[in-house]
Design a protein around this motif. Structure first.
Motif, PDB file in Angstrom:
ATOM      1  N   ILE A 293       3.651   6.132  -0.450  1.00  0.00           N
ATOM      2  CA  ILE A 293       3.235   4.887   0.212  1.00  0.00           C
ATOM      3  C   ILE A 293       4.440   4.292   0.925  1.00  0.00           C
ATOM      4  O   ILE A 293       5.513   4.123   0.329  1.00  0.00           O
ATOM      5  CB  ILE A 293       2.641   3.891  -0.817  1.00  0.00           C
ATOM      6  CG1 ILE A 293       1.346   4.460  -1.407  1.00  0.00           C
ATOM      7  CG2 ILE A 293       2.407   2.525  -0.172  1.00  0.00           C
ATOM      8  CD1 ILE A 293       0.803   3.667  -2.585  1.00  0.00           C
ATOM      9  N   ASP A 294       4.253   3.995   2.204  1.00  0.00           N
ATOM     10  CA  ASP A 294       5.329   3.420   2.995  1.00  0.00           C
ATOM     11  C   ASP A 294       5.800   2.113   2.354  1.00  0.00           C
ATOM     12  O   ASP A 294       4.992   1.227   2.063  1.00  0.00           O
ATOM     13  CB  ASP A 294       4.843   3.149   4.427  1.00  0.00           C
ATOM     14  CG  ASP A 294       5.941   2.598   5.300  1.00  0.00           C
ATOM     15  OD1 ASP A 294       7.064   3.136   5.246  1.00  0.00           O
ATOM     16  OD2 ASP A 294       5.688   1.613   6.025  1.00  0.00           O
TER      17      ASP A 294
ATOM     18  N   ILE B 155       1.493  -2.783  -0.251  1.00  0.00           N
ATOM     19  CA  ILE B 155       1.779  -1.671  -1.164  1.00  0.00           C
ATOM     20  C   ILE B 155       0.870  -1.758  -2.388  1.00  0.00           C
ATOM     21  O   ILE B 155       0.280  -0.752  -2.813  1.00  0.00           O
ATOM     22  CB  ILE B 155       3.271  -1.676  -1.565  1.00  0.00           C
ATOM     23  CG1 ILE B 155       4.135  -1.311  -0.354  1.00  0.00           C
ATOM     24  CG2 ILE B 155       3.532  -0.728  -2.725  1.00  0.00           C
ATOM     25  CD1 ILE B 155       5.617  -1.610  -0.532  1.00  0.00           C
TER      26      ILE B 155
ATOM     27  N   ARG C 133       1.827  10.458  -4.976  1.00  0.00           N
ATOM     28  CA  ARG C 133       0.993   9.610  -4.100  1.00  0.00           C
ATOM     29  C   ARG C 133       1.538   8.185  -4.048  1.00  0.00           C
ATOM     30  O   ARG C 133       1.508   7.543  -2.992  1.00  0.00           O
ATOM     31  CB  ARG C 133      -0.452   9.613  -4.570  1.00  0.00           C
ATOM     32  CG  ARG C 133      -1.167  10.911  -4.208  1.00  0.00           C
ATOM     33  CD  ARG C 133      -2.643  10.801  -4.425  1.00  0.00           C
ATOM     34  NE  ARG C 133      -2.912  10.512  -5.822  1.00  0.00           N
ATOM     35  CZ  ARG C 133      -4.096  10.553  -6.399  1.00  0.00           C
ATOM     36  NH1 ARG C 133      -5.159  10.843  -5.699  1.00  0.00           N
ATOM     37  NH2 ARG C 133      -4.243  10.288  -7.666  1.00  0.00           N
TER      38      ARG C 133
ATOM     39  N   GLU D 189      -2.561  -0.627  -1.515  1.00  0.00           N
ATOM     40  CA  GLU D 189      -2.641   0.836  -1.402  1.00  0.00           C
ATOM     41  C   GLU D 189      -2.599   1.507  -2.773  1.00  0.00           C
ATOM     42  O   GLU D 189      -3.327   2.470  -3.027  1.00  0.00           O
ATOM     43  CB  GLU D 189      -1.529   1.364  -0.499  1.00  0.00           C
ATOM     44  CG  GLU D 189      -1.760   1.041   0.965  1.00  0.00           C
ATOM     45  CD  GLU D 189      -0.763   1.710   1.886  1.00  0.00           C
ATOM     46  OE1 GLU D 189      -0.467   2.913   1.678  1.00  0.00           O
ATOM     47  OE2 GLU D 189      -0.281   1.025   2.814  1.00  0.00           O
ATOM     48  N   ILE D 190      -1.773   0.996  -3.658  1.00  0.00           N
ATOM     49  CA  ILE D 190      -1.713   1.548  -5.016  1.00  0.00           C
ATOM     50  C   ILE D 190      -3.058   1.373  -5.710  1.00  0.00           C
ATOM     51  O   ILE D 190      -3.513   2.255  -6.439  1.00  0.00           O
ATOM     52  CB  ILE D 190      -0.562   0.896  -5.821  1.00  0.00           C
ATOM     53  CG1 ILE D 190       0.786   1.413  -5.316  1.00  0.00           C
ATOM     54  CG2 ILE D 190      -0.712   1.153  -7.317  1.00  0.00           C
ATOM     55  CD1 ILE D 190       1.992   0.722  -5.924  1.00  0.00           C
TER      56      ILE D 190
END
Length: 157
Positions: free
Chosen positions: A126-127, A82, A122, A85-86
């Motif tokens: 994120i999963d 995570i 956004r 992705e961030i």
């Protein structure tokens, strides 16, 4: 690095006062040789004393006048993914892993409130991000600083 000695603390204090000071100027100010200052600077850098040398640029000057803190609650098993992705979101300028109720505190910038809404969406998409709460930054009341810590450490020497 273990403990810093008096000369290290004086050197760091001089740098905190004038972050653009050259090695020669620091040597003159501290009454040390240029080689001594260079060697100490290199040792301090290798030891991780210095954080990023990236120049601080105002996001507002780049067209991002809105700043917010996004508190994110995430699935613990996926924190590393995570976070990765961030970090791909350009408007994210900083993030901290936290203890307590919030898992990540993400500092973001935006052009306007709709853009902030989109940035938050956004992050939330994120999963593994279970929930976010966004707070607008109204102004910086105490900027990042280390000089008080250096002064305290020098007094304790």
């Amino acid at each position: 690095m273990g403990s810093l000695d008096r000369v290290d603390l004086e050197l760091l204090s001089a740098l905190a006062s004038d972050h653009r000071a050259t090695v020669v100027a620091l040597a003159d100010r501290l009454g040390l040789s240029r080689n001594t200052v260079q060697a100490r600077m290199a040792r301090l850098e290798r030891s991780g004393v210095f954080q990023s040398f990236e120049r601080a640029i105002s996001p507002a000057a780049l067209g991002y006048p809105i700043e917010a803190m996004v508190s994110a609650i995430v699935r613990q098993a996926d924190v590393a993914r995570i976070t990765a992705e961030i970090s791909e979101i350009p408007e994210v300028i900083q993030a901290h892993g936290m203890s307590g109720q919030v898992d990540l505190l993400v500092r973001v910038v935006a052009r306007d409130t709709q853009h902030l809404f989109d940035v938050d969406a956004r992050i939330l998409a994120i999963d593994g991000v279970e929930r976010t709460e966004t707070s607008l930054v109204m102004g910086e009341v105490i900027g990042f600083r280390v000089r008080p810590l250096l002064e305290s450490a020098r007094r304790e020497q």
